[in-house]
Design an enzyme around this catalytic site. Structure first.
Site, PDB file in Angstrom:
ATOM      1  N   LYS A   1       8.199 -26.698   6.570  1.00 46.96           N
ATOM      2  CA  LYS A   1       7.881 -25.415   5.968  1.00 46.96           C
ATOM      3  C   LYS A   1       8.790 -24.271   6.380  1.00 46.96           C
ATOM      4  O   LYS A   1       9.209 -24.157   7.519  1.00 46.96           O
ATOM      5  CB  LYS A   1       6.448 -25.022   6.342  1.00 46.96           C
TER       6      LYS A   1
ATOM      7  N   THR B   1       9.939 -13.227 -19.324  1.00 43.62           N
ATOM      8  CA  THR B   1       8.774 -12.439 -19.743  1.00 43.62           C
ATOM      9  C   THR B   1       7.634 -13.459 -19.717  1.00 43.62           C
ATOM     10  O   THR B   1       7.851 -14.650 -19.983  1.00 43.62           O
ATOM     11  CB  THR B   1       8.925 -11.857 -21.161  1.00 43.62           C
ATOM     12  N   HIS B   2       6.443 -12.997 -19.374  1.00 34.92           N
ATOM     13  CA  HIS B   2       5.288 -13.908 -19.224  1.00 34.92           C
ATOM     14  C   HIS B   2       5.585 -15.018 -18.202  1.00 34.92           C
ATOM     15  O   HIS B   2       4.983 -16.089 -18.261  1.00 34.92           O
ATOM     16  CB  HIS B   2       4.897 -14.548 -20.565  1.00 34.92           C
TER      17      HIS B   2
ATOM     18  N   ASN C   1      -8.784  25.502  11.770  1.00 32.02           N
ATOM     19  CA  ASN C   1      -8.667  25.122  10.359  1.00 32.02           C
ATOM     20  C   ASN C   1      -7.244  25.287   9.829  1.00 32.02           C
ATOM     21  O   ASN C   1      -6.726  24.400   9.142  1.00 32.02           O
ATOM     22  CB  ASN C   1      -9.656  25.925   9.514  1.00 32.02           C
TER      23      ASN C   1
ATOM     24  N   SER D   1     -11.809  13.158  17.285  1.00 31.82           N
ATOM     25  CA  SER D   1     -10.678  12.647  16.507  1.00 31.82           C
ATOM     26  C   SER D   1      -9.464  12.387  17.391  1.00 31.82           C
ATOM     27  O   SER D   1      -8.425  11.967  16.903  1.00 31.82           O
ATOM     28  CB  SER D   1     -10.320  13.632  15.392  1.00 31.82           C
TER      29      SER D   1
ATOM     30  N   ASN E   1       8.052 -20.466   5.462  1.00 30.49           N
ATOM     31  CA  ASN E   1       7.135 -19.588   4.733  1.00 30.49           C
ATOM     32  C   ASN E   1       7.657 -18.151   4.679  1.00 30.49           C
ATOM     33  O   ASN E   1       8.112 -17.614   5.689  1.00 30.49           O
ATOM     34  CB  ASN E   1       5.758 -19.607   5.406  1.00 30.49           C
TER      35      ASN E   1
ATOM     36  N   SER F   1       5.613 -23.746  10.132  1.00 30.89           N
ATOM     37  CA  SER F   1       4.209 -24.131  10.179  1.00 30.89           C
ATOM     38  C   SER F   1       3.979 -24.923  11.456  1.00 30.89           C
ATOM     39  O   SER F   1       4.867 -25.633  11.923  1.00 30.89           O
ATOM     40  CB  SER F   1       3.885 -25.002   8.962  1.00 30.89           C
TER      41      SER F   1
ATOM     42  N   GLU G   1       5.071 -11.903   1.891  1.00 36.55           N
ATOM     43  CA  GLU G   1       3.627 -11.937   1.611  1.00 36.55           C
ATOM     44  C   GLU G   1       2.927 -10.710   2.198  1.00 36.55           C
ATOM     45  O   GLU G   1       2.019 -10.136   1.596  1.00 36.55           O
ATOM     46  CB  GLU G   1       3.016 -13.212   2.183  1.00 36.55           C
TER      47      GLU G   1
HETATM   48  N1  ARG Z   1     -10.336  17.847  14.445  1.00 34.67           N
HETATM   49  C1  ARG Z   1     -10.518  18.708  13.326  1.00 34.67           C
HETATM   50  C2  ARG Z   1      -9.967  18.038  12.060  1.00 34.67           C
HETATM   51  O1  ARG Z   1      -9.240  17.151  12.203  1.00 34.67           O
HETATM   52  C3  ARG Z   1      -9.834  20.002  13.538  1.00 34.67           C
HETATM   53  C4  ARG Z   1     -10.376  21.128  12.738  1.00 34.67           C
HETATM   54  C5  ARG Z   1     -11.717  21.482  13.232  1.00 34.67           C
HETATM   55  N2  ARG Z   1     -12.238  22.626  12.610  1.00 34.67           N
HETATM   56  C6  ARG Z   1     -13.527  22.905  12.616  1.00 34.67           C
HETATM   57  N3  ARG Z   1     -13.910  23.949  11.989  1.00 34.67           N
HETATM   58  N4  ARG Z   1     -14.395  22.137  13.216  1.00 34.67           N
HETATM   59  O2  ARG Z   1     -10.265  18.418  10.952  1.00 34.67           O
END
Ligand code: ARG
Length: 461
Positions: A284, A156-157, A111, A24, A286, A278, A291
């Site tokens: 144009k 409205t509408h 965790n 990650s 835009n 454009s 958007e």
């Molecule tokens: N990279 C993990 C996450 O974003 C961190 C927590 C990982 N915990 C574990 N028990 N593998 O959730």
């Protein structure tokens, strides 16, 4: 090769594809500042409770400060084999300070660490968004104050309904944004409990002081249930829900800007700074920013849906699925931040074409309700009958291709004999808006007062 992070139990390292799906660091590196703040608070608490020596704590603090500087100055090398931001920082700390780094993770798990980091990031971002909401509301209230009496058609509408003022229309968005801001504030108040110290899921046998870390990190209190602490992401869902609703409001304003800037409407002009040309059509202008504001709503609401789908059905407590929370949270809230900034820029530069608005305000028989109201007030006829009489007069005007205030008195009298010359005093657009003095109505004096109220309220923040 054994595993770099938890070698003891493992004989070999992960498959390349395992590393790819598992890592990650590509996105959670964004949490580095929160991770370091959390680790410093944790180490200080461990030292205060005699779980860590003062020397180790000092070494950890210095090492983490150096790492923060390394990251800020782009010297830090993030490694995918170290999976995430938590392991990257801890490994680097080990290289810098040696043994002491290996004590930092006492009474902590990734965790509760990741739960803390994400919560801190969401909280920081909510605080940033709050200022952005304020900026946009100020821009709208200022513009509304300048055009409190500028008449325009109310729809409205998307059909002409009754004349309103441009200021009134803009202040409608200020009201919406104030509620959006309130939703984020509510979410912030609810999320402000610290999960650090929940450890893996069950708490810890070390004599930690969760009040101390909670206080150091700006939380109101520690979370009360260790399992909930590591399993909960509803604060993120709540923030994304608030973001989605706000995005819907911004998208509606963006859509109006797109309509208003079209050659067929010409209600407003956007500055060059918020317009594109454009490559082929030289005429144009835009409204790309508007958007894109409109389009980002899909992204923001999509992030809420995506995270909802990740969380549904997960048994307690932490599941690796939850690693997928981050990209949705980052993308959803950062998109909202971008959209708020772009909308503020557009609103500040937006110039209404008052003559066009005025002309449009009188089209579509927009003062028909005023005529019906006059019949009720002056002739005492029931509103439903007045509605019918007025409908017949509108039909005459439509057949002749004229506005209501041009229908000859004699022809109105042919529909209802009681109608007098005085009726013309309510058929003009200016008279119509000026008469809407009920609380919250569009009368310019109301709008002026509301714009002032908002301006001074927003100035005090
Ligand atoms: N990279 C993990 C996450 O974003 C961190 C927590 C990982 N915990 C574990 N028990 N593998 O959730």
């Amino acid at each position: 090769m054994s595993n770099r992070m938890w070698g003891g139990r493992f004989a070999t390292g992960p498959a390349a594809i395992m590393e790819e799906i598992n890592a990650s660091i590509g996105f959670d590196r964004k949490l580095w500042a929160q991770d370091i703040a959390g680790s410093k608070a944790h180490a200080a608490m461990l030292a205060a409770r005699g779980i860590l020596s003062a020397e180790d704590e000092a070494a950890i603090r210095t090492g983490l400060d150096e790492i923060a500087a390394d990251i800020e100055e782009g010297r830090f090398v993030f490694e995918r084999s170290l999976e995430d931001i938590h392991m990257n920082i801890e490994a680097r700390l080990g290289e810098k300070i040696g043994q002491a780094a290996r004590r930092l993770h006492t009474a902590r798990s990734r965790n509760d660490q990741v739960a803390l980091d994400v919560k801190l990031w969401v909280r920081d971002t909510i605080d940033h968004l709050d200022g952005q909401f304020l900026d946009l509301m100020r821009a709208l209230a200022d513009k509304a104050g300048s055009h409190a009496g500028a008449v325009m058609p109310g729809f409205t509408h998307l059909q002409s309904a009754q004349p309103v003022t441009f200021g009134h229309h803009l202040l409608a968005y200020v009201e919406m944004l104030a509620r959006d801001r309130g939703r984020f504030r509510d979410a912030r108040a609810r999320l402000n409990e610290c999960p650090l110290g929940a450890a893996a899921l069950a708490g810890t046998s070390f004599p930690i002081d969760r009040e101390m870390t909670a206080k150091a990190l700006g939380f109101d209190r520690p979370t009360a249930n260790s399992m909930d602490s590591v399993a909960d992401r509803d604060y993120a869902l709540e923030a994304l829900a608030a973001a989605s609703i706000a995005a819907v409001h911004l998208s509606r304003l963006a859509e109006e800007i797109v309509i208003w800037t079209s050659a067929q409407f010409r209600f407003v002009r956007l500055s060059d700074a918020f317009t594109t040309g454009s490559s082929i059509m030289p005429q144009k202008r835009n409204p790309d920013a508007a958007e894109l504001v409109r389009a980002k709503t899909g992204r923001i609401a999509g992030s809420l849906l995506a995270l909802t789908m990740v969380m549904k059905g997960l048994p307690l407590t932490y599941q690796k699925d939850m690693q997928e929370d981050k990209e949705q949270i980052f993308d959803g809230l950062e998109s909202l931040s971008l959209v708020l900034a772009a909308t503020t820029g557009m609103v500040r530069d937006l110039e209404p074409d008052l003559a066009v608005l005025k002309r449009a305000a009188g089209s579509g028989f927009s003062t028909a309700t005023d005529l019906a109201d006059w019949l009720v007030r002056r002739l005492g006829i029931p509103f439903r009958d007045a509605h019918h009489v007025t409908g017949s007069i509108v039909a005459i005007a439509a057949a002749k291709g004229i506005t209501l205030d041009r229908v000859p008195l004699a022809e109105m009298q042919a529909v209802h004999a009681g109608i007098t010359e005085e009726v013309f005093s309510v058929l003009s657009v200016a008279k119509s808006v000026a008469s809407r003095v009920s609380y919250g109505g569009t009368a310019p004096k109301n709008v002026r007062a509301q714009a002032k109220r908002w301006q001074s309220r927003l100035a005090r923040e």
